[in-house]
Design a protein around this motif. Structure first.
Motif, PDB file in Angstrom:
ATOM      1  N   GLY A  16      18.868   5.303 -11.597  1.00  0.00           N
ATOM      2  CA  GLY A  16      19.112   5.627 -12.996  1.00  0.00           C
ATOM      3  C   GLY A  16      18.657   4.582 -13.997  1.00  0.00           C
ATOM      4  O   GLY A  16      18.869   4.736 -15.188  1.00  0.00           O
ATOM      5  N   GLN A  17      18.045   3.520 -13.532  1.00  0.00           N
ATOM      6  CA  GLN A  17      17.610   2.453 -14.429  1.00  0.00           C
ATOM      7  C   GLN A  17      16.401   2.841 -15.273  1.00  0.00           C
ATOM      8  O   GLN A  17      16.175   2.246 -16.323  1.00  0.00           O
ATOM      9  N   LEU A  18      15.634   3.836 -14.841  1.00  0.00           N
ATOM     10  CA  LEU A  18      14.454   4.232 -15.596  1.00  0.00           C
ATOM     11  C   LEU A  18      14.844   4.763 -16.978  1.00  0.00           C
ATOM     12  O   LEU A  18      14.167   4.494 -17.968  1.00  0.00           O
ATOM     13  N   GLU A  19      15.956   5.486 -17.058  1.00  0.00           N
ATOM     14  CA  GLU A  19      16.441   5.976 -18.359  1.00  0.00           C
ATOM     15  C   GLU A  19      16.780   4.806 -19.277  1.00  0.00           C
ATOM     16  O   GLU A  19      16.478   4.841 -20.469  1.00  0.00           O
ATOM     17  N   ARG A  20      17.400   3.799 -18.733  1.00  0.00           N
ATOM     18  CA  ARG A  20      17.736   2.607 -19.506  1.00  0.00           C
ATOM     19  C   ARG A  20      16.470   1.887 -19.972  1.00  0.00           C
ATOM     20  O   ARG A  20      16.389   1.404 -21.102  1.00  0.00           O
ATOM     21  N   LEU A  21      15.478   1.827 -19.112  1.00  0.00           N
ATOM     22  CA  LEU A  21      14.204   1.200 -19.443  1.00  0.00           C
ATOM     23  C   LEU A  21      13.500   1.967 -20.567  1.00  0.00           C
ATOM     24  O   LEU A  21      12.959   1.366 -21.496  1.00  0.00           O
ATOM     25  N   GLU A  22      13.536   3.288 -20.501  1.00  0.00           N
ATOM     26  CA  GLU A  22      12.957   4.127 -21.566  1.00  0.00           C
ATOM     27  C   GLU A  22      13.683   3.876 -22.883  1.00  0.00           C
ATOM     28  O   GLU A  22      13.067   3.788 -23.937  1.00  0.00           O
ATOM     29  N   TRP A  23      15.004   3.801 -22.838  1.00  0.00           N
ATOM     30  CA  TRP A  23      15.795   3.521 -24.039  1.00  0.00           C
ATOM     31  C   TRP A  23      15.381   2.173 -24.636  1.00  0.00           C
ATOM     32  O   TRP A  23      15.175   2.061 -25.849  1.00  0.00           O
ATOM     33  N   LEU A  24      15.275   1.163 -23.802  1.00  0.00           N
ATOM     34  CA  LEU A  24      14.874  -0.165 -24.262  1.00  0.00           C
ATOM     35  C   LEU A  24      13.508  -0.117 -24.946  1.00  0.00           C
ATOM     36  O   LEU A  24      13.326  -0.677 -26.029  1.00  0.00           O
ATOM     37  N   ALA A  25      12.573   0.583 -24.324  1.00  0.00           N
ATOM     38  CA  ALA A  25      11.217   0.662 -24.869  1.00  0.00           C
ATOM     39  C   ALA A  25      11.181   1.389 -26.213  1.00  0.00           C
ATOM     40  O   ALA A  25      10.564   0.916 -27.167  1.00  0.00           O
ATOM     41  N   LYS A  26      11.850   2.536 -26.289  1.00  0.00           N
ATOM     42  CA  LYS A  26      11.750   3.394 -27.481  1.00  0.00           C
ATOM     43  C   LYS A  26      12.698   2.991 -28.605  1.00  0.00           C
ATOM     44  O   LYS A  26      12.363   3.154 -29.777  1.00  0.00           O
ATOM     45  N   LYS A  27      13.882   2.482 -28.267  1.00  0.00           N
ATOM     46  CA  LYS A  27      14.888   2.200 -29.294  1.00  0.00           C
ATOM     47  C   LYS A  27      14.970   0.738 -29.705  1.00  0.00           C
ATOM     48  O   LYS A  27      15.511   0.423 -30.764  1.00  0.00           O
ATOM     49  N   VAL A  28      14.454  -0.158 -28.868  1.00  0.00           N
ATOM     50  CA  VAL A  28      14.533  -1.584 -29.184  1.00  0.00           C
ATOM     51  C   VAL A  28      13.140  -2.176 -29.413  1.00  0.00           C
ATOM     52  O   VAL A  28      12.859  -2.736 -30.470  1.00  0.00           O
ATOM     53  N   VAL A  29      12.269  -2.029 -28.430  1.00  0.00           N
ATOM     54  CA  VAL A  29      10.955  -2.662 -28.508  1.00  0.00           C
ATOM     55  C   VAL A  29      10.064  -1.998 -29.567  1.00  0.00           C
ATOM     56  O   VAL A  29       9.517  -2.681 -30.432  1.00  0.00           O
ATOM     57  N   GLN A  30       9.919  -0.668 -29.502  1.00  0.00           N
ATOM     58  CA  GLN A  30       9.023   0.028 -30.436  1.00  0.00           C
ATOM     59  C   GLN A  30       9.374  -0.231 -31.904  1.00  0.00           C
ATOM     60  O   GLN A  30       8.495  -0.570 -32.686  1.00  0.00           O
ATOM     61  N   PRO A  31      10.649  -0.136 -32.300  1.00  0.00           N
ATOM     62  CA  PRO A  31      10.971  -0.417 -33.701  1.00  0.00           C
ATOM     63  C   PRO A  31      10.642  -1.847 -34.128  1.00  0.00           C
ATOM     64  O   PRO A  31      10.292  -2.087 -35.281  1.00  0.00           O
ATOM     65  N   ASN A  32      10.740  -2.784 -33.208  1.00  0.00           N
ATOM     66  CA  ASN A  32      10.439  -4.174 -33.543  1.00  0.00           C
ATOM     67  C   ASN A  32       8.948  -4.464 -33.608  1.00  0.00           C
ATOM     68  O   ASN A  32       8.523  -5.340 -34.360  1.00  0.00           O
ATOM     69  N   LEU A  33       8.156  -3.727 -32.850  1.00  0.00           N
ATOM     70  CA  LEU A  33       6.708  -3.933 -32.871  1.00  0.00           C
ATOM     71  C   LEU A  33       6.021  -3.114 -33.954  1.00  0.00           C
ATOM     72  O   LEU A  33       4.937  -3.475 -34.407  1.00  0.00           O
ATOM     73  N   GLY A  34       6.630  -2.009 -34.341  1.00  0.00           N
ATOM     74  CA  GLY A  34       6.047  -1.174 -35.380  1.00  0.00           C
ATOM     75  C   GLY A  34       4.957  -0.257 -34.860  1.00  0.00           C
ATOM     76  O   GLY A  34       4.749  -0.103 -33.660  1.00  0.00           O
ATOM     77  N   ASP A  35       4.237   0.330 -35.800  1.00  0.00           N
ATOM     78  CA  ASP A  35       3.239   1.346 -35.467  1.00  0.00           C
ATOM     79  C   ASP A  35       1.934   0.788 -34.922  1.00  0.00           C
ATOM     80  O   ASP A  35       1.053   1.554 -34.543  1.00  0.00           O
ATOM     81  N   ASP A  36       1.790  -0.525 -34.905  1.00  0.00           N
ATOM     82  CA  ASP A  36       0.559  -1.122 -34.379  1.00  0.00           C
ATOM     83  C   ASP A  36       0.483  -1.060 -32.856  1.00  0.00           C
ATOM     84  O   ASP A  36      -0.568  -1.291 -32.280  1.00  0.00           O
ATOM     85  N   TYR A  37       1.615  -0.787 -32.202  1.00  0.00           N
ATOM     86  CA  TYR A  37       1.679  -0.797 -30.740  1.00  0.00           C
ATOM     87  C   TYR A  37       2.072   0.557 -30.181  1.00  0.00           C
ATOM     88  O   TYR A  37       2.924   1.248 -30.731  1.00  0.00           O
ATOM     89  N   LEU A  38       1.469   0.887 -29.057  1.00  0.00           N
ATOM     90  CA  LEU A  38       1.891   2.012 -28.230  1.00  0.00           C
ATOM     91  C   LEU A  38       2.719   1.403 -27.106  1.00  0.00           C
ATOM     92  O   LEU A  38       2.198   0.634 -26.290  1.00  0.00           O
ATOM     93  N   VAL A  39       4.012   1.691 -27.076  1.00  0.00           N
ATOM     94  CA  VAL A  39       4.926   1.110 -26.089  1.00  0.00           C
ATOM     95  C   VAL A  39       5.122   2.122 -24.960  1.00  0.00           C
ATOM     96  O   VAL A  39       5.381   3.299 -25.211  1.00  0.00           O
ATOM     97  N   PHE A  40       5.003   1.649 -23.713  1.00  0.00           N
ATOM     98  CA  PHE A  40       5.178   2.557 -22.584  1.00  0.00           C
ATOM     99  C   PHE A  40       5.846   1.851 -21.410  1.00  0.00           C
ATOM    100  O   PHE A  40       5.886   0.635 -21.333  1.00  0.00           O
ATOM    101  N   THR A  41       6.396   2.666 -20.517  1.00  0.00           N
ATOM    102  CA  THR A  41       7.075   2.202 -19.301  1.00  0.00           C
ATOM    103  C   THR A  41       6.340   2.800 -18.104  1.00  0.00           C
ATOM    104  O   THR A  41       5.458   3.644 -18.281  1.00  0.00           O
TER     105      THR A  41
END
Length: 66
Positions: A16-41
């Motif tokens: 079940g850690q993949l869901e947590r990893l997706e949350w981290l990528a989309k809700k924490v990392v992406q907002p901090n990097l902005g639209d210049d980055y495509l964030v993926f897991t």
């Protein structure tokens, strides 16, 4: 418009850690990097060895967060 940079977010994926990893990528990392980055897991639906996918993604990404 220049191509977006990529950010690969990797961490535990079992039990079940993949869901947590997706949350981290989309809700924490992406907002901090902005639209210049495509964030993926890791894409576990990709056919083939997941470790090959992870190594290739680490090698090709502009930024890796582990």
């Amino acid at each position: 418009m220049p191509a977006k940079k990529t950010c690969f977010v990797i961490g535990p994926m079992g039990n079940g850690q993949l869901e947590r990893l997706e949350w981290l990528a989309k809700k924490v990392v992406q907002p901090n990097l902005g639209d210049d980055y495509l964030v993926f897991t890791p894409d576990v639906s990709e056919i083939g060895n997941i470790m090959n996918h992870v190594i290739r993604s680490c090698d090709r990404a502009d930024l890796v967060i582990a």
